[in-house]
Motif scaffolding. Structure first.
Motif, PDB file in Angstrom:
ATOM      1  N   PRO A 132      42.521  47.441  51.809  1.00 40.84           N
ATOM      2  CA  PRO A 132      43.496  46.571  51.139  1.00 40.84           C
ATOM      3  C   PRO A 132      43.682  45.222  51.823  1.00 40.84           C
ATOM      4  N   ILE A 133      43.516  45.174  53.149  1.00 40.37           N
ATOM      5  CA  ILE A 133      43.637  43.896  53.849  1.00 40.37           C
ATOM      6  C   ILE A 133      42.533  42.944  53.400  1.00 40.37           C
ATOM      7  N   VAL A 134      41.305  43.454  53.343  1.00 39.26           N
ATOM      8  CA  VAL A 134      40.182  42.626  52.901  1.00 39.26           C
ATOM      9  C   VAL A 134      40.328  42.257  51.426  1.00 39.26           C
ATOM     10  N   ALA A 135      40.774  43.230  50.615  1.00 41.90           N
ATOM     11  CA  ALA A 135      40.889  42.986  49.173  1.00 41.90           C
ATOM     12  C   ALA A 135      41.938  41.917  48.868  1.00 41.90           C
ATOM     13  N   HIS A 136      43.155  42.098  49.412  1.00 41.99           N
ATOM     14  CA  HIS A 136      44.253  41.183  49.084  1.00 41.99           C
ATOM     15  C   HIS A 136      44.248  39.925  49.942  1.00 41.99           C
ATOM     16  N   GLY A 137      43.684  40.018  51.137  1.00 42.17           N
ATOM     17  CA  GLY A 137      43.702  38.869  52.032  1.00 42.17           C
ATOM     18  C   GLY A 137      42.496  37.963  51.922  1.00 42.17           C
ATOM     19  N   VAL A 138      41.385  38.478  51.363  1.00 39.86           N
ATOM     20  CA  VAL A 138      40.151  37.685  51.320  1.00 39.86           C
ATOM     21  C   VAL A 138      39.540  37.653  49.915  1.00 39.86           C
ATOM     22  N   LEU A 139      39.200  38.814  49.382  1.00 39.31           N
ATOM     23  CA  LEU A 139      38.404  38.859  48.153  1.00 39.31           C
ATOM     24  C   LEU A 139      39.164  38.334  46.937  1.00 39.31           C
ATOM     25  N   MET A 140      40.389  38.795  46.749  1.00 40.08           N
ATOM     26  CA  MET A 140      41.134  38.358  45.568  1.00 40.08           C
ATOM     27  C   MET A 140      41.520  36.881  45.633  1.00 40.08           C
ATOM     28  N   PRO A 141      41.948  36.342  46.795  1.00 38.81           N
ATOM     29  CA  PRO A 141      42.169  34.887  46.848  1.00 38.81           C
ATOM     30  C   PRO A 141      40.906  34.076  46.588  1.00 38.81           C
ATOM     31  N   ILE A 142      39.759  34.540  47.086  1.00 38.54           N
ATOM     32  CA  ILE A 142      38.516  33.830  46.811  1.00 38.54           C
ATOM     33  C   ILE A 142      38.184  33.888  45.321  1.00 38.54           C
ATOM     34  N   GLY A 143      38.419  35.043  44.705  1.00 37.66           N
ATOM     35  CA  GLY A 143      38.213  35.145  43.261  1.00 37.66           C
ATOM     36  C   GLY A 143      39.108  34.190  42.499  1.00 37.66           C
ATOM     37  N   ALA A 144      40.373  34.074  42.931  1.00 38.13           N
ATOM     38  CA  ALA A 144      41.299  33.134  42.296  1.00 38.13           C
ATOM     39  C   ALA A 144      40.845  31.698  42.509  1.00 38.13           C
ATOM     40  N   LEU A 145      40.326  31.403  43.704  1.00 39.77           N
ATOM     41  CA  LEU A 145      39.807  30.061  43.993  1.00 39.77           C
ATOM     42  C   LEU A 145      38.663  29.709  43.050  1.00 39.77           C
ATOM     43  N   LEU A 146      37.717  30.621  42.890  1.00 38.67           N
ATOM     44  CA  LEU A 146      36.572  30.373  42.006  1.00 38.67           C
ATOM     45  C   LEU A 146      37.025  30.204  40.556  1.00 38.67           C
ATOM     46  N   ALA A 147      38.011  30.995  40.152  1.00 41.08           N
ATOM     47  CA  ALA A 147      38.519  30.864  38.778  1.00 41.08           C
ATOM     48  C   ALA A 147      39.185  29.513  38.576  1.00 41.08           C
ATOM     49  N   SER A 148      39.977  29.071  39.561  1.00 41.87           N
ATOM     50  CA  SER A 148      40.644  27.769  39.435  1.00 41.87           C
ATOM     51  C   SER A 148      39.646  26.628  39.436  1.00 41.87           C
ATOM     52  N   LEU A 149      38.566  26.760  40.212  1.00 42.17           N
ATOM     53  CA  LEU A 149      37.534  25.727  40.217  1.00 42.17           C
ATOM     54  C   LEU A 149      36.774  25.700  38.894  1.00 42.17           C
ATOM     55  N   PHE A 169      34.276  52.841  52.122  1.00 46.45           N
ATOM     56  CA  PHE A 169      34.972  51.556  52.144  1.00 46.45           C
ATOM     57  C   PHE A 169      34.853  50.863  50.787  1.00 46.45           C
ATOM     58  N   LYS A 170      33.678  50.914  50.172  1.00 45.79           N
ATOM     59  CA  LYS A 170      33.511  50.325  48.846  1.00 45.79           C
ATOM     60  C   LYS A 170      34.410  51.023  47.823  1.00 45.79           C
ATOM     61  N   THR A 171      34.529  52.357  47.952  1.00 46.39           N
ATOM     62  CA  THR A 171      35.396  53.105  47.048  1.00 46.39           C
ATOM     63  C   THR A 171      36.851  52.692  47.213  1.00 46.39           C
ATOM     64  N   LEU A 172      37.269  52.467  48.461  1.00 39.81           N
ATOM     65  CA  LEU A 172      38.633  52.019  48.716  1.00 39.81           C
ATOM     66  C   LEU A 172      38.871  50.616  48.160  1.00 39.81           C
ATOM     67  N   LEU A 173      37.858  49.750  48.262  1.00 41.28           N
ATOM     68  CA  LEU A 173      37.975  48.417  47.655  1.00 41.28           C
ATOM     69  C   LEU A 173      38.083  48.527  46.137  1.00 41.28           C
ATOM     70  N   LEU A 174      37.303  49.445  45.561  1.00 34.61           N
ATOM     71  CA  LEU A 174      37.361  49.659  44.115  1.00 34.61           C
ATOM     72  C   LEU A 174      38.741  50.165  43.708  1.00 34.61           C
ATOM     73  N   ARG A 175      39.339  50.999  44.560  1.00 32.10           N
ATOM     74  CA  ARG A 175      40.693  51.478  44.286  1.00 32.10           C
ATOM     75  C   ARG A 175      41.670  50.306  44.190  1.00 32.10           C
ATOM     76  N   GLU A 176      41.558  49.349  45.119  1.00 35.23           N
ATOM     77  CA  GLU A 176      42.450  48.194  45.101  1.00 35.23           C
ATOM     78  C   GLU A 176      42.253  47.385  43.822  1.00 35.23           C
ATOM     79  N   TRP A 177      41.005  47.225  43.426  1.00 28.37           N
ATOM     80  CA  TRP A 177      40.721  46.449  42.221  1.00 28.37           C
ATOM     81  C   TRP A 177      41.284  47.143  40.981  1.00 28.37           C
TER      82      TRP A 177
END
Length: 295
Positions: A104-121, A4-12
């Protein structure tokens, strides 16, 4: 878990430049806007409100663009590997179809939006300070009450991150339903399903479905603000807004935020939230089933 971590890394690795470019573009445009705009129409004699307004606008712009992009990306996930037949390659690896969809659901639906939130803050705060300096002069840095402001900003950031996680769970049944429809009927089929549901509920006045959808969206709101007690500023014509009210609310944020997090978690302990997770699980099973049939 390693797969699962490898699949998340693929998305990144596959989408990092798209997401980083999207967020960076929004932040650069906001930086340019702050550098050339003024707040003459808003009479604010102290720097803290100016800083928070600009930071909030920055976060709002970034998250609006990111959430729209994430929603579109999630709609493409069910058939993404089928279009180029890479699904045959991924199916040959030691992993499950469920993991290949969940990553990809976790990556695009949770992790990347949270990363964008932290960057905007992280960027919105300095942009707000820069606007305060432009409006009030360099002495704004000395007037700024840094200790309570930074403390409140950190608590607001933590509250928003928790809110994003809970909002993703509240939205999961709606988003996964649309993804399942897109998987079985393609994108335009999913749009047709939504239109037919709208027509069906209006013609037959299905109050149960309307009520369930409304309560689910209320849950999304409560994920970010579960209780307004101690966090809002009340003013009217008889009771005009004062800076004392603003600073009182600012100083209360470190007490309000952790209590509101617990209140938001408490709102998940009900049948509405559980029913949404059950529906999300069923829709995810439909996604896995369609992926298996596509081989």
């Amino acid at each position: 878990m390693t797969i699962f971590k490898t699949l998340l890394l693929r998305e990144w690795l596959q989408y990092k430049w798209v997401w980083c470019g999207l967020v960076l573009t929004c932040l650069v445009l906001m930086g340019l806007a702050v550098s050339v705009s003024t707040m003459n129409e808003v009479d604010l004699p102290t720097p803290e409100p100016i800083m928070l307004i600009v930071a909030a606008i920055t976060m709002g712009v970034v998250m609006t663009v990111v959430i729209l992009a994430a929603g579109w990306q999630l709609m493409l996930v069910p058939r993404r590997d089928q279009q180029d037949r890479s699904i045959e390659y991924w199916a040959s690896l030691p992993g499950s179809h469920a993991a290949s969809l969940a990553a990809p659901i976790v990556a695009h639906g949770v992790l990347m939006p949270i990363g964008a939130l932290l960057a905007s803050l992280a960027v919105g705060g300095p942009l707000g300070v820069w606007m305060a300096v432009r409006e009030l002069g360099p002495e704004a840095l000395q007037q700024m009450q840094w200790a309570p402001l930074v403390q409140a900003w950190l608590w607001i950031s933590a509250r928003l991150v928790v809110g994003m996680l809970l909002a993703a769970l509240w939205l999961a049944p709606i988003m996964l339903f649309l993804m399942a429809a897109a998987a079985w009927l393609r994108i335009w089929g999913a749009v047709l399903v939504v239109v037919l549901l709208q027509i069906f509920t209006r013609l037959y006045d299905i109050t149960v479905l309307k009520s369930w959808m409304f309560d689910q969206l209320v849950g999304v709101r409560q994920a970010f603000v579960a209780s307004s007690t101690g966090s809002t500023i009340h003013f009217s014509d008889e009771n005009p807004f004062t800076m004392e009210q603003f600073y009182d609310a600012l100083f209360r944020i470190p007490r309000w935020a952790p209590a509101d997090m617990l209140e938001a978690l408490r709102h998940t302990a009900n049948l509405q939230f559980v029913s949404g997770l059950v529906l999300a699980g069923f829709c995810f099973w439909l996604l896995v089933l369609q992926r298996k049939r596509s081989l």
